[in-house]
Design a protein around this motif. Sequence first.
Motif: not given
Lengths: 232, 82
Positions: B17-18, A104, A106-107, A59, B71-72, A109, A149, A95, B69, B10, B41, B14-15, A102
């Motif tokens: 997008p992938q 994430l 980009n919405n 990440r 948090v997410i 991509l 987020f 982190e 993580n 996730l 993952k 939590v959104l 956190a």
Amino acid sequence: MKAGIIVFPGSNCDSDAMHVCQQVMGWDTDYIWHAENQFARKYDLILIPGGFSYGDYLRSGAIARFANIMSAVADHAKGGGYVLGICNGFQILTEANLLPGALLRNNHLQFRCEQVWLKVENADSPFTCAAQEGQLIQVPIAHMDGNYFADKETLEQLQENNQILLRYVDETGLLTAAANPNGAIHNIAGICNEAGNVCGMMPHPERAAEHILGSADGRIIFESILQHWGER
Amino acid sequence: MFTARIYVTLKEGVLDPQGGAVMNSLHTLGYQSVKDVRVGKYLVVSVQASSQEQAEKQVNEMCAKLLANPVIEDYKFEFVGE
């Protein structure tokens, strides 16, 4: 004013940050290699620059967070020293639990590299005190993982303690979805910790600190740190 | 040696997008039956430990500290082989 810029393998905004700290602001500034266990001397500001530390493997910021130097950064933060994380630096600070939330993907991509407008939400922090509340500044972004987020409870705390410093807005200052370049919750572009001495932001003020670069608006972040440092 | 198969995903809410992009692509291929896709993952970690319990303890720590993580992300793992 003494500043230290942390350099990780894959940092790529360290020279820009050095240029602004040293040449534009006139600060006594050092690079600090990530493998060091401690700082060679005492700094007022620790800057964690942008880039792709450790290739952003796992990440963004996840591996950099465990670099040797990070415990010195945490001690510096605990002692009230200024810490500014820009872009990948912001990701590393979240982190490392030095900032909440956190970043994430980009919405949409996409990697976004463009100028954005930011509204200074809180002009009372060490990183924004030279600005006026509500002031608009134009600063570039360049990131893939900038979608801030935080859970509901954390967001409420951020609001309550005025920890949201910068939000993405349009050029008239309106908080719109179109002005949000990455899907960040509540258009959040930059925050600080509860004590106010640690700040993270996705936009790059160090790339907009001189008129020759198209905007000198980002300089206000560095001017703020200097002003706060002088006053305290 | 213990081999852990670790899944990092996730958190719900939590959104992703992938996942959304993959779902759109599946819809384009005609798989209208797909209602949700979450991308995560998958890690395979081999650990030297005296017992599975020991290995489990270590892998749990690794996940909490680095591999996920909190948090997410959520994580789970299972051991395979010896």
